[in-house]
Design a protein around this motif. Structure first.
Motif, short mmCIF file in Angstrom:
data_model
loop_
_atom_site.label_atom_id
_atom_site.label_comp_id
_atom_site.label_asym_id
_atom_site.label_seq_id
_atom_site.Cartn_x
_atom_site.Cartn_y
_atom_site.Cartn_z
N ASN A 157 3.38 -11.83 40.78
CA ASN A 157 3.73 -11.65 39.37
C ASN A 157 2.55 -11.70 38.41
N THR A 158 1.34 -11.87 38.92
CA THR A 158 0.17 -11.85 38.04
C THR A 158 -0.12 -10.43 37.58
N LYS A 159 -0.76 -10.31 36.43
CA LYS A 159 -1.07 -8.98 35.90
C LYS A 159 -2.08 -8.24 36.78
N GLU A 160 -2.98 -8.99 37.42
CA GLU A 160 -3.98 -8.33 38.27
C GLU A 160 -3.31 -7.70 39.49
N GLN B 277 -0.03 -6.83 39.69
CA GLN B 277 0.87 -5.78 39.22
C GLN B 277 0.11 -4.49 38.92
N ARG B 278 -1.16 -4.62 38.56
CA ARG B 278 -1.99 -3.43 38.32
C ARG B 278 -2.04 -2.52 39.54
N ARG C 169 -0.24 0.78 39.97
CA ARG C 169 -0.73 1.98 39.28
C ARG C 169 -1.96 2.59 39.96
N THR D 259 -8.91 -15.07 35.24
CA THR D 259 -7.79 -14.28 35.78
C THR D 259 -6.57 -15.15 36.04
N GLU D 260 -5.42 -14.49 35.98
CA GLU D 260 -4.17 -15.16 36.32
C GLU D 260 -4.12 -15.51 37.79
N ASP E 24 -6.88 2.11 35.79
CA ASP E 24 -6.04 2.46 36.92
C ASP E 24 -5.97 3.98 37.00
#
Length: 454
Positions: free
Chosen positions: A34-37, A39-40, A43, A140-141, A296
Protein backbone atom coordinates in the motif's frame (compact mmCIF):
# COMPACT_ATOMS: atom_id res chain seq x y z
CA UNK A 1 9.72 -6.12 17.39
CA UNK A 2 6.01 -6.90 17.73
CA UNK A 3 5.44 -5.75 14.15
CA UNK A 4 7.80 -8.47 12.90
CA UNK A 5 5.50 -11.24 14.09
CA UNK A 6 2.18 -9.52 13.47
CA UNK A 7 -0.08 -11.55 11.24
CA UNK A 8 -3.27 -10.35 9.65
CA UNK A 9 -6.37 -11.56 11.53
CA UNK A 10 -7.43 -13.18 8.27
CA UNK A 11 -5.09 -13.63 5.33
CA UNK A 12 -5.73 -11.42 2.33
CA UNK A 13 -5.65 -12.82 -1.19
CA UNK A 14 -5.02 -11.31 -4.61
CA UNK A 15 -6.47 -13.13 -7.60
CA UNK A 16 -3.72 -13.80 -10.09
CA UNK A 17 -3.82 -15.35 -13.60
CA UNK A 18 -0.55 -17.22 -13.04
CA UNK A 19 -0.66 -18.33 -9.40
CA UNK A 20 -4.45 -18.30 -8.91
CA UNK A 21 -4.20 -16.81 -5.41
CA UNK A 22 -1.43 -14.72 -3.88
CA UNK A 23 -1.64 -15.03 -0.09
CA UNK A 24 -0.79 -12.07 2.13
CA UNK A 25 -0.38 -13.18 5.73
CA UNK A 26 1.88 -10.57 7.35
CA UNK A 27 0.83 -7.03 8.19
CA UNK A 28 4.17 -5.66 6.97
CA UNK A 29 3.65 -7.14 3.48
CA UNK A 30 0.22 -5.57 3.12
CA UNK A 31 1.54 -2.23 4.35
CA UNK A 32 4.41 -2.37 1.84
CA UNK A 33 1.99 -3.08 -1.00
CA UNK A 34 0.00 0.00 0.00
CA UNK A 35 2.98 2.38 -0.09
CA UNK A 36 3.08 4.95 -2.87
CA UNK A 37 6.46 3.67 -4.07
CA UNK A 38 5.09 0.17 -4.59
CA UNK A 39 1.82 1.37 -6.13
CA UNK A 40 3.91 3.26 -8.69
CA UNK A 41 4.86 -0.14 -10.17
CA UNK A 42 1.28 -0.44 -11.47
CA UNK A 43 2.26 2.25 -13.98
CA UNK A 44 5.40 0.54 -15.32
CA UNK A 45 5.00 -2.29 -17.82
CA UNK A 46 6.95 -5.44 -17.18
CA UNK A 47 7.99 -5.95 -20.81
CA UNK A 48 8.29 -2.35 -22.01
CA UNK A 49 8.19 -2.15 -25.80
CA UNK A 50 7.44 -5.87 -26.18
CA UNK A 51 3.77 -4.97 -25.70
CA UNK A 52 3.93 -3.41 -29.18
CA UNK A 53 4.68 -6.86 -30.58
CA UNK A 54 2.70 -9.08 -28.22
CA UNK A 55 -0.48 -7.12 -27.61
CA UNK A 56 -1.44 -9.06 -24.50
CA UNK A 57 1.76 -8.08 -22.69
CA UNK A 58 0.22 -5.21 -20.74
CA UNK A 59 1.17 -6.61 -17.33
CA UNK A 60 3.20 -4.51 -14.93
CA UNK A 61 6.08 -4.63 -12.49
CA UNK A 62 3.41 -4.56 -9.77
CA UNK A 63 1.89 -7.89 -10.79
CA UNK A 64 5.32 -9.46 -11.29
CA UNK A 65 6.50 -8.32 -7.86
CA UNK A 66 3.47 -9.89 -6.22
CA UNK A 67 4.22 -13.09 -8.12
CA UNK A 68 7.84 -13.18 -6.94
CA UNK A 69 6.61 -12.68 -3.38
CA UNK A 70 4.14 -15.59 -3.75
CA UNK A 71 6.75 -18.02 -5.10
CA UNK A 72 9.12 -17.03 -2.29
CA UNK A 73 6.34 -17.60 0.25
CA UNK A 74 5.80 -21.09 -1.15
CA UNK A 75 9.53 -21.82 -0.99
CA UNK A 76 9.60 -20.75 2.67
CA UNK A 77 6.57 -22.92 3.42
CA UNK A 78 8.18 -25.94 1.77
CA UNK A 79 11.45 -25.42 3.61
CA UNK A 80 9.73 -24.98 6.97
CA UNK A 81 7.58 -28.09 6.50
CA UNK A 82 10.31 -30.39 5.23
CA UNK A 83 13.70 -28.96 6.18
CA UNK A 84 13.35 -26.98 9.45
CA UNK A 85 16.57 -26.34 11.32
CA UNK A 86 17.23 -28.63 14.25
CA UNK A 87 20.49 -27.25 15.56
CA UNK A 88 22.32 -24.00 14.82
CA UNK A 89 24.49 -24.26 11.72
CA UNK A 90 22.97 -27.46 10.41
CA UNK A 91 22.32 -25.87 7.00
CA UNK A 92 18.56 -26.32 7.18
CA UNK A 93 15.90 -23.60 7.06
CA UNK A 94 15.64 -21.08 9.88
CA UNK A 95 12.12 -19.66 9.57
CA UNK A 96 13.15 -16.45 11.33
CA UNK A 97 14.56 -15.55 7.88
CA UNK A 98 11.11 -15.69 6.30
CA UNK A 99 10.16 -12.04 6.65
CA UNK A 100 13.39 -10.63 5.20
CA UNK A 101 13.04 -13.05 2.27
CA UNK A 102 9.41 -12.11 1.63
CA UNK A 103 10.10 -8.37 1.80
CA UNK A 104 13.10 -8.64 -0.52
CA UNK A 105 11.03 -10.67 -2.99
CA UNK A 106 8.21 -8.15 -2.97
CA UNK A 107 10.49 -5.11 -3.30
CA UNK A 108 13.21 -6.42 -5.61
CA UNK A 109 11.99 -4.39 -8.64
CA UNK A 110 10.79 -1.24 -6.87
CA UNK A 111 13.66 0.81 -8.30
CA UNK A 112 12.75 0.29 -11.96
CA UNK A 113 12.16 3.46 -13.97
CA UNK A 114 9.81 4.11 -16.89
CA UNK A 115 10.42 1.76 -19.80
CA UNK A 116 12.97 0.18 -17.49
CA UNK A 117 16.19 -0.73 -19.27
CA UNK A 118 16.00 1.87 -22.08
CA UNK A 119 15.60 4.70 -19.57
CA UNK A 120 18.39 3.21 -17.49
CA UNK A 121 20.75 3.19 -20.45
CA UNK A 122 20.02 6.77 -21.53
CA UNK A 123 20.18 8.42 -18.13
CA UNK A 124 22.80 6.12 -16.56
CA UNK A 125 20.59 5.06 -13.70
CA UNK A 126 20.87 1.74 -11.89
CA UNK A 127 17.60 0.20 -10.77
CA UNK A 128 19.23 -2.06 -8.19
CA UNK A 129 21.05 0.86 -6.55
CA UNK A 130 17.85 2.90 -6.61
CA UNK A 131 15.95 -0.03 -5.10
CA UNK A 132 18.41 -0.07 -2.18
CA UNK A 133 18.01 3.71 -1.86
CA UNK A 134 14.22 3.46 -1.73
CA UNK A 135 14.48 0.81 0.99
CA UNK A 136 16.97 2.72 3.15
CA UNK A 137 16.00 6.38 2.59
CA UNK A 138 14.05 7.84 5.55
CA UNK A 139 12.09 9.89 3.00
CA UNK A 140 10.12 6.91 1.60
CA UNK A 141 6.99 5.21 2.85
CA UNK A 142 8.64 1.86 2.19
CA UNK A 143 11.44 2.69 4.58
CA UNK A 144 8.95 3.75 7.28
CA UNK A 145 7.19 0.38 7.03
CA UNK A 146 10.45 -1.56 7.14
CA UNK A 147 11.75 0.46 10.09
CA UNK A 148 8.60 -0.50 12.01
CA UNK A 149 9.97 -4.05 11.99
CA UNK A 150 13.32 -2.96 13.41
CA UNK A 151 15.81 -0.11 12.83
CA UNK A 152 18.22 -2.39 10.95
CA UNK A 153 15.57 -4.17 8.89
CA UNK A 154 15.62 -1.82 5.83
CA UNK A 155 19.34 -2.42 5.36
CA UNK A 156 18.90 -6.16 5.85
CA UNK A 157 16.30 -6.30 3.08
CA UNK A 158 18.48 -4.12 0.84
CA UNK A 159 21.45 -6.42 1.41
CA UNK A 160 19.46 -9.38 0.06
CA UNK A 161 18.91 -7.49 -3.21
CA UNK A 162 22.56 -6.39 -3.21
CA UNK A 163 23.57 -10.06 -2.68
CA UNK A 164 25.53 -9.27 0.49
CA UNK A 165 23.09 -10.77 3.01
CA UNK A 166 24.93 -13.41 5.08
CA UNK A 167 22.42 -16.23 4.48
CA UNK A 168 22.96 -17.53 0.91
CA UNK A 169 19.65 -19.40 1.01
CA UNK A 170 17.74 -16.12 1.21
CA UNK A 171 19.86 -14.48 -1.51
CA UNK A 172 19.44 -17.42 -3.89
CA UNK A 173 15.66 -17.39 -3.46
CA UNK A 174 15.68 -13.93 -5.08
CA UNK A 175 18.79 -14.00 -7.26
CA UNK A 176 20.26 -17.15 -8.83
CA UNK A 177 19.91 -19.13 -12.03
CA UNK A 178 16.65 -20.62 -10.72
CA UNK A 179 15.06 -18.02 -8.47
CA UNK A 180 11.60 -16.71 -7.65
CA UNK A 181 12.17 -13.66 -9.89
CA UNK A 182 13.01 -15.66 -13.03
CA UNK A 183 10.39 -18.30 -12.40
CA UNK A 184 7.63 -15.73 -12.10
CA UNK A 185 8.59 -13.59 -15.08
CA UNK A 186 8.95 -16.61 -17.37
CA UNK A 187 5.50 -17.93 -16.48
CA UNK A 188 3.88 -14.49 -16.40
CA UNK A 189 5.45 -13.30 -19.65
CA UNK A 190 4.52 -16.55 -21.38
CA UNK A 191 0.93 -16.18 -20.20
CA UNK A 192 0.55 -12.57 -21.31
CA UNK A 193 2.34 -12.97 -24.64
CA UNK A 194 0.27 -16.05 -25.47
CA UNK A 195 3.29 -18.32 -25.84
CA UNK A 196 3.43 -21.89 -24.54
CA UNK A 197 7.12 -22.71 -24.63
CA UNK A 198 7.84 -20.39 -21.69
CA UNK A 199 5.95 -22.63 -19.32
CA UNK A 200 7.50 -25.21 -16.99
CA UNK A 201 6.46 -27.29 -13.98
CA UNK A 202 6.70 -24.75 -11.16
CA UNK A 203 5.04 -27.08 -8.64
CA UNK A 204 7.62 -29.79 -9.27
CA UNK A 205 10.57 -27.42 -9.09
CA UNK A 206 9.39 -26.00 -5.77
CA UNK A 207 8.90 -29.54 -4.49
CA UNK A 208 12.49 -30.61 -5.25
CA UNK A 209 14.14 -27.45 -3.88
CA UNK A 210 15.95 -27.85 -0.58
CA UNK A 211 18.26 -25.74 1.59
CA UNK A 212 21.83 -26.67 2.46
CA UNK A 213 24.80 -24.89 4.04
CA UNK A 214 25.82 -22.90 0.97
CA UNK A 215 22.41 -22.07 -0.45
CA UNK A 216 19.71 -23.96 -2.32
CA UNK A 217 19.99 -27.28 -4.16
CA UNK A 218 17.58 -29.50 -6.08
CA UNK A 219 16.94 -33.18 -5.50
CA UNK A 220 18.39 -35.41 -8.20
CA UNK A 221 14.99 -36.84 -9.09
CA UNK A 222 13.90 -33.32 -10.07
CA UNK A 223 16.56 -32.93 -12.76
CA UNK A 224 14.12 -33.15 -15.67
CA UNK A 225 11.93 -30.37 -14.23
CA UNK A 226 15.04 -28.21 -13.92
CA UNK A 227 16.05 -29.04 -17.49
CA UNK A 228 12.59 -28.01 -18.67
CA UNK A 229 12.97 -24.67 -16.88
CA UNK A 230 16.39 -24.02 -18.48
CA UNK A 231 15.07 -24.79 -21.97
CA UNK A 232 11.94 -22.67 -21.40
CA UNK A 233 14.08 -19.72 -20.41
CA UNK A 234 16.27 -20.19 -23.48
CA UNK A 235 13.24 -20.22 -25.78
CA UNK A 236 11.65 -17.16 -24.15
CA UNK A 237 14.78 -15.12 -24.73
CA UNK A 238 14.98 -16.15 -28.36
CA UNK A 239 11.30 -15.65 -29.21
CA UNK A 240 10.13 -12.88 -26.85
CA UNK A 241 12.87 -10.89 -25.14
CA UNK A 242 15.12 -10.66 -28.24
CA UNK A 243 12.32 -10.11 -30.77
CA UNK A 244 13.72 -7.78 -33.48
CA UNK A 245 10.63 -5.55 -33.68
CA UNK A 246 10.57 -5.02 -29.91
CA UNK A 247 14.25 -4.08 -30.13
CA UNK A 248 13.46 -1.76 -33.06
CA UNK A 249 10.94 0.08 -30.90
CA UNK A 250 13.51 0.28 -28.10
CA UNK A 251 15.90 1.93 -30.56
CA UNK A 252 13.26 4.53 -31.47
CA UNK A 253 12.52 5.14 -27.78
CA UNK A 254 16.20 5.54 -27.01
CA UNK A 255 16.72 7.97 -29.90
CA UNK A 256 13.60 9.90 -28.93
CA UNK A 257 14.90 10.52 -25.41
CA UNK A 258 18.36 11.34 -26.76
CA UNK A 259 16.90 13.86 -29.20
CA UNK A 260 14.80 15.45 -26.45
CA UNK A 261 17.91 15.89 -24.35
CA UNK A 262 19.83 17.31 -27.33
CA UNK A 263 17.05 19.80 -28.09
CA UNK A 264 16.84 20.78 -24.43
CA UNK A 265 20.59 21.45 -24.31
CA UNK A 266 20.35 23.50 -27.52
CA UNK A 267 19.50 27.21 -27.90
CA UNK A 268 15.69 26.82 -27.99
CA UNK A 269 15.21 24.36 -25.11
CA UNK A 270 11.81 24.12 -23.45
CA UNK A 271 9.68 25.76 -26.13
CA UNK A 272 10.69 23.01 -28.53
CA UNK A 273 9.70 20.11 -26.28
CA UNK A 274 6.62 21.27 -24.40
CA UNK A 275 8.55 21.83 -21.19
CA UNK A 276 9.03 18.28 -19.82
CA UNK A 277 9.72 19.58 -16.34
CA UNK A 278 9.91 16.14 -14.75
CA UNK A 279 12.75 15.17 -17.10
CA UNK A 280 14.83 18.30 -16.60
CA UNK A 281 16.77 16.88 -13.63
CA UNK A 282 17.72 13.87 -15.77
CA UNK A 283 18.78 16.04 -18.72
CA UNK A 284 21.00 17.96 -16.28
CA UNK A 285 22.24 14.79 -14.54
CA UNK A 286 21.09 16.26 -11.23
CA UNK A 287 18.16 14.06 -10.27
CA UNK A 288 17.43 12.77 -6.78
CA UNK A 289 15.21 9.98 -5.50
CA UNK A 290 12.14 12.22 -5.33
CA UNK A 291 12.62 13.19 -9.00
CA UNK A 292 12.98 9.55 -9.98
CA UNK A 293 9.82 8.41 -8.22
CA UNK A 294 7.72 10.97 -10.12
CA UNK A 295 8.34 9.12 -13.36
CA UNK A 296 6.47 6.19 -14.85
CA UNK A 297 5.50 4.97 -18.33
CA UNK A 298 2.49 7.29 -18.44
CA UNK A 299 4.58 10.36 -17.66
CA UNK A 300 6.88 9.73 -20.60
CA UNK A 301 4.02 8.80 -22.92
CA UNK A 302 2.33 12.13 -22.15
CA UNK A 303 5.50 13.99 -23.06
CA UNK A 304 5.79 11.97 -26.27
CA UNK A 305 2.27 13.04 -27.25
CA UNK A 306 3.30 16.69 -26.79
CA UNK A 307 6.50 16.17 -28.76
CA UNK A 308 4.56 15.00 -31.80
CA UNK A 309 3.76 18.70 -32.34
CA UNK A 310 7.32 19.92 -31.60
CA UNK A 311 8.99 22.32 -34.03
CA UNK A 312 12.01 20.05 -34.19
CA UNK A 313 11.24 17.67 -37.11
CA UNK A 314 13.34 14.78 -35.81
CA UNK A 315 11.82 14.93 -32.32
CA UNK A 316 8.33 15.17 -33.78
CA UNK A 317 8.87 12.29 -36.20
CA UNK A 318 10.42 9.98 -33.60
CA UNK A 319 7.51 10.66 -31.24
CA UNK A 320 5.11 9.76 -34.03
CA UNK A 321 7.01 6.59 -34.88
CA UNK A 322 7.00 5.45 -31.25
CA UNK A 323 3.40 6.30 -30.37
CA UNK A 324 1.96 5.05 -33.64
CA UNK A 325 4.13 1.94 -33.77
CA UNK A 326 6.25 2.55 -36.84
CA UNK A 327 9.25 0.31 -36.14
CA UNK A 328 12.58 0.49 -37.88
CA UNK A 329 13.59 -2.41 -40.08
CA UNK A 330 16.65 -4.46 -39.26
CA UNK A 331 19.11 -6.96 -40.68
CA UNK A 332 21.37 -9.35 -38.86
CA UNK A 333 25.12 -8.96 -39.28
CA UNK A 334 28.32 -10.58 -38.06
CA UNK A 335 32.03 -9.86 -38.14
CA UNK A 336 32.24 -10.58 -41.87
CA UNK A 337 29.33 -8.37 -42.90
CA UNK A 338 29.87 -5.55 -40.37
CA UNK A 339 31.99 -3.53 -42.86
CA UNK A 340 28.85 -3.15 -45.04
CA UNK A 341 27.14 -1.08 -42.36
CA UNK A 342 29.24 2.04 -42.95
CA UNK A 343 28.11 2.20 -46.58
CA UNK A 344 24.50 1.52 -45.66
CA UNK A 345 24.63 4.44 -43.21
CA UNK A 346 26.09 6.65 -45.90
CA UNK A 347 23.26 5.82 -48.27
CA UNK A 348 20.67 6.47 -45.55
CA UNK A 349 22.24 9.88 -44.96
CA UNK A 350 22.11 10.67 -48.66
CA UNK A 351 18.42 9.79 -48.63
CA UNK A 352 17.85 12.60 -46.14
CA UNK A 353 17.85 10.81 -42.79
CA UNK A 354 19.96 11.84 -39.81
CA UNK A 355 21.95 8.66 -39.28
CA UNK A 356 22.47 9.40 -35.58
CA UNK A 357 18.73 9.14 -34.95
CA UNK A 358 17.51 6.80 -37.69
CA UNK A 359 20.10 4.04 -37.57
CA UNK A 360 21.55 1.91 -34.81
CA UNK A 361 23.42 -1.29 -34.14
CA UNK A 362 22.09 -3.43 -31.36
CA UNK A 363 23.11 -6.75 -29.91
CA UNK A 364 21.13 -8.99 -27.59
CA UNK A 365 22.81 -11.99 -26.07
CA UNK A 366 21.95 -14.27 -23.20
CA UNK A 367 23.77 -17.10 -21.48
CA UNK A 368 21.14 -19.86 -21.14
CA UNK A 369 23.12 -21.59 -18.41
CA UNK A 370 26.38 -20.62 -16.73
CA UNK A 371 28.35 -23.40 -15.07
CA UNK A 372 30.68 -22.13 -12.36
CA UNK A 373 34.06 -20.95 -13.57
CA UNK A 374 36.36 -19.55 -10.84
CA UNK A 375 38.14 -17.40 -13.44
CA UNK A 376 34.94 -15.56 -14.38
CA UNK A 377 34.35 -12.33 -12.46
CA UNK A 378 30.56 -12.49 -12.63
CA UNK A 379 29.74 -16.14 -12.92
CA UNK A 380 26.26 -16.99 -11.68
CA UNK A 381 25.44 -19.34 -8.83
CA UNK A 382 25.55 -22.79 -10.38
CA UNK A 383 22.63 -25.19 -10.09
CA UNK A 384 23.45 -28.02 -7.69
CA UNK A 385 21.69 -31.38 -7.65
CA UNK A 386 21.71 -33.31 -4.39
CA UNK A 387 22.07 -37.07 -4.52
CA UNK A 388 20.55 -39.45 -1.98
CA UNK A 389 23.79 -39.55 0.02
CA UNK A 390 23.89 -35.74 0.24
CA UNK A 391 26.64 -35.37 -2.34
CA UNK A 392 26.22 -32.40 -4.70
CA UNK A 393 26.77 -32.46 -8.46
CA UNK A 394 26.58 -29.49 -10.83
CA UNK A 395 23.65 -29.68 -13.26
CA UNK A 396 25.52 -29.61 -16.59
CA UNK A 397 27.82 -32.43 -15.48
CA UNK A 398 24.90 -34.89 -15.38
CA UNK A 399 22.46 -33.38 -17.89
CA UNK A 400 23.44 -33.81 -21.55
CA UNK A 401 20.68 -31.38 -22.51
CA UNK A 402 21.93 -28.57 -20.28
CA UNK A 403 25.56 -29.34 -21.08
CA UNK A 404 24.79 -28.74 -24.76
CA UNK A 405 23.90 -25.08 -24.08
CA UNK A 406 26.18 -24.37 -21.11
CA UNK A 407 28.39 -21.33 -21.58
CA UNK A 408 27.09 -20.73 -25.11
CA UNK A 409 25.72 -17.25 -25.71
CA UNK A 410 22.59 -17.05 -27.82
CA UNK A 411 21.32 -14.01 -29.66
CA UNK A 412 22.35 -11.80 -32.56
CA UNK A 413 23.60 -8.40 -33.72
CA UNK A 414 21.32 -6.19 -35.82
CA UNK A 415 21.56 -3.04 -37.87
CA UNK A 416 18.41 -0.90 -37.72
CA UNK A 417 17.33 1.54 -40.44
CA UNK A 418 14.19 3.37 -41.66
CA UNK A 419 11.58 1.24 -43.37
CA UNK A 420 11.35 3.92 -46.05
CA UNK A 421 14.67 2.71 -47.42
CA UNK A 422 12.81 -0.37 -48.67
CA UNK A 423 9.79 1.46 -50.04
CA UNK A 424 9.36 2.06 -53.75
CA UNK A 425 6.45 4.39 -53.03
CA UNK A 426 8.50 6.97 -51.15
CA UNK A 427 7.97 10.60 -52.14
CA UNK A 428 11.73 10.90 -52.56
CA UNK A 429 12.12 7.80 -54.68
CA UNK A 430 12.56 9.75 -57.90
CA UNK A 431 15.24 11.99 -56.44
CA UNK A 432 17.09 9.20 -54.69
CA UNK A 433 16.25 6.29 -56.96
CA UNK A 434 19.91 5.31 -57.46
CA UNK A 435 20.47 5.46 -53.71
CA UNK A 436 17.49 3.25 -52.98
CA UNK A 437 18.57 0.72 -55.57
CA UNK A 438 22.11 0.64 -54.26
CA UNK A 439 20.89 0.34 -50.67
CA UNK A 440 18.73 -2.64 -51.49
CA UNK A 441 21.51 -4.21 -53.53
CA UNK A 442 23.80 -4.04 -50.50
CA UNK A 443 21.03 -5.18 -48.19
CA UNK A 444 20.29 -8.26 -50.25
CA UNK A 445 23.92 -9.25 -50.35
CA UNK A 446 23.98 -13.01 -49.85
CA UNK A 447 25.98 -12.53 -46.68
CA UNK A 448 23.26 -10.55 -44.88
CA UNK A 449 20.23 -12.16 -43.31
CA UNK A 450 17.04 -10.69 -44.77
CA UNK A 451 15.12 -7.84 -43.07
CA UNK A 452 12.58 -8.73 -40.41
CA UNK A 453 8.87 -8.02 -40.78
CA UNK A 454 6.69 -5.70 -38.74
Amino acid sequence: MAYRNERLPREKVFRDPVHNYIYIQHRVILDLINTKEFQRLRRIKQLGTASMVFHGAEHTRFTHSLGVYEITRRICDNFQRNYPTQTPGDGLWDDSERLVALCAALLHDIGHGPYSHTFEHIFKTNHEAITANILTSPETEVNAVLRAVSPEFPQQVASVIEKTYPNPQVVQMISSQIDADRMDYLLRDAYHTGTKYGTFDLTRILRVMRPYHDGIAFEMNGMHAVEDYIVSRFQMYQQIYFHPVSRAMEVILSHLLERAREVYEGPVKTTEIAAPYLLFPFFRHEFDLADYLLLDDGTLTTYFAHWRAANDPILSDLAHRFLDRKPLKSVQYDEQTEPLIAHLRQLIGKAGFNVDFYTATNNSYDLPYDAYDPEMKKSLTQVELMQDDGHLVELSSVSALVNAITGKFSGDQRFFFPKEMLSKQSETVELFDPIYHEFQRYLHNDQLIQPQGD
